[in-house]
Motif scaffolding. Structure first.
Motif, PDB file in Angstrom:
ATOM      1  N   ARG A 107       0.830  -1.200   0.000  1.00  0.00           N
ATOM      2  CA  ARG A 107       0.000   0.000   0.000  1.00  0.00           C
ATOM      3  C   ARG A 107       0.871   1.260   0.000  1.00  0.00           C
ATOM      4  O   ARG A 107       0.602   2.227  -0.725  1.00  0.00           O
ATOM      5  N   ALA A 108       1.930   1.258   0.804  1.00  0.00           N
ATOM      6  CA  ALA A 108       2.821   2.420   0.876  1.00  0.00           C
ATOM      7  C   ALA A 108       3.537   2.632  -0.465  1.00  0.00           C
ATOM      8  O   ALA A 108       3.703   3.771  -0.923  1.00  0.00           O
ATOM      9  N   ALA A 109       3.946   1.532  -1.111  1.00  0.00           N
ATOM     10  CA  ALA A 109       4.635   1.648  -2.400  1.00  0.00           C
ATOM     11  C   ALA A 109       3.684   2.209  -3.463  1.00  0.00           C
ATOM     12  O   ALA A 109       4.083   3.034  -4.294  1.00  0.00           O
ATOM     13  N   GLU A 110       2.426   1.780  -3.412  1.00  0.00           N
ATOM     14  CA  GLU A 110       1.434   2.331  -4.352  1.00  0.00           C
ATOM     15  C   GLU A 110       1.243   3.820  -4.110  1.00  0.00           C
ATOM     16  O   GLU A 110       1.127   4.610  -5.050  1.00  0.00           O
ATOM     17  N   ALA A 111       1.224   4.202  -2.836  1.00  0.00           N
ATOM     18  CA  ALA A 111       1.075   5.622  -2.504  1.00  0.00           C
ATOM     19  C   ALA A 111       2.266   6.423  -3.032  1.00  0.00           C
ATOM     20  O   ALA A 111       2.106   7.519  -3.569  1.00  0.00           O
ATOM     21  N   LEU A 112       3.469   5.848  -2.882  1.00  0.00           N
ATOM     22  CA  LEU A 112       4.676   6.508  -3.394  1.00  0.00           C
ATOM     23  C   LEU A 112       4.568   6.754  -4.902  1.00  0.00           C
ATOM     24  O   LEU A 112       4.820   7.866  -5.386  1.00  0.00           O
ATOM     25  N   VAL A 113       4.181   5.718  -5.624  1.00  0.00           N
ATOM     26  CA  VAL A 113       4.081   5.854  -7.087  1.00  0.00           C
ATOM     27  C   VAL A 113       3.011   6.882  -7.454  1.00  0.00           C
ATOM     28  O   VAL A 113       3.218   7.739  -8.321  1.00  0.00           O
ATOM     29  N   ALA A 114       1.875   6.827  -6.749  1.00  0.00           N
ATOM     30  CA  ALA A 114       0.776   7.758  -7.059  1.00  0.00           C
ATOM     31  C   ALA A 114       1.166   9.198  -6.739  1.00  0.00           C
ATOM     32  O   ALA A 114       0.942  10.117  -7.546  1.00  0.00           O
ATOM     33  N   GLN A 115       1.779   9.384  -5.574  1.00  0.00           N
ATOM     34  CA  GLN A 115       2.064  10.757  -5.124  1.00  0.00           C
ATOM     35  C   GLN A 115       3.171  11.421  -5.933  1.00  0.00           C
ATOM     36  O   GLN A 115       3.274  12.649  -5.951  1.00  0.00           O
TER      37      GLN A 115
END
Lengths: 195, 195
Positions: free
Chosen positions: A65-73
């Motif tokens: 979830r954190a990695a997805e947030a990193l990519v999105a942000q």
């Protein structure tokens, strides 16, 4: 109170992941306490395990979830000069590492030894790198060699941001960002000069 | 035959480390077989443990030896133009990783999770970085910020060489070296521009 709300399984799963990601920001992965997550969600450890399997699986889901947030942000703006878009993306990257330092460091370390964490990390690292080419940034012509340069530039950026976060070395955020965003075009020029 | 030679304890220890370092070149740390080392040295496993304590301690001693070899082999020539000396040092670095790929990768990964390996790796990484300043290379003025840049450049170099070794991406050794050696002065210029 949210603990008393009856949530669907999907909502409950999301709630637990959100709690995990919040803890990830200021804790290493090993320090993310299942007890704290369960207590804050108002559920038992057993129910948390019911949703995620075991402690490690929960932590992996949190990292995903954190990695997805990193990519999105860190998605660059759709328009603007290439250098400006790269700068905007790198600013978001520095902000993300800044806000999630403990978890980020433990993700990088964990990725070296845990195959599941490694796959999550590699996927995010690959997505961030591929974006440079998808964004059709003017100074980048896609090629295997350019992708190798981008990988190196990413490793450099990560090392510099983590070092800077641990000790700023007298560099302001703007100076750091100037090096990060300014270096990619220059590195690709070196490749051109070598080719 | 060497197995039958009576060695002093110090000579025996050196012999075992040399064997370990040879295995390190083409095996990950986990794959370095104590049985193979003991057999090649013509001694028992028990005697090997007598010299090093246990399997992990032997592997750590091998990594320490390999890290020392890396630092020694990449020493830049004492004279010459700064860019030429840097290029010579980076050439030796690429040669070392090339010749010790399996062990090097496992050292990098192991350093992320094992504190002893991390300390050995950090010491070697620090020695390679500090050398840039000790060598009094003309384009580098020592400062905390310059050291941060050098750290990033080292991480980039490692990532590029490991990626290149796994898949050359159409880059010749000379082209790779051109990017590695050419990038440091440029990165430090970016810092100057930012400061």
């Amino acid at each position: 109170m949210s603990q008393r709300t009856r949530l669907t399984p999907e909502q409950r799963r999301e709630q637990l992941l959100d709690l995990g990601v919040r803890l990830f920001a200021i804790n290493s992965l090993d320090e993310i306490s299942i007890d704290v997550v369960a207590r804050e969600a108002g559920i038992s450890r057993g129910l948390l395990y019911h949703y995620f399997g075991d402690k490690m699986a929960f932590r992996e889901a949190v990292v995903r979830r954190a990695a997805e947030a990193l990519v999105a942000q860190t998605a660059p703006p759709e328009t603007g000069e290439p250098v400006e878009r790269l700068l905007a993306s790198m600013t978001a990257y520095v902000d993300f590492v800044d806000a999630n330092y403990e978890g980020y460091v433990s993700m990088v370390r964990g990725a070296a030894s845990d195959p599941v964490l490694r796959a999550i990390y590699d996927e995010a690292f690959g997505a961030l790198g591929a974006r440079i080419f998808e964004a059709n940034v003017d100074f980048v012509t896609d090629s295997p060699a350019a992708r190798l340069i981008v990988r190196g530039w990413q490793a450099m950026s990560e090392e510099m941001v983590l070092s800077w976060k641990a000790d700023s070395a007298g560099l302001s955020r703007e100076e750091l960002l100037g090096v990060l965003a300014g270096s990619l075009p220059v590195l690709l020029e070196l490749l051109g000069g070598a080719g």
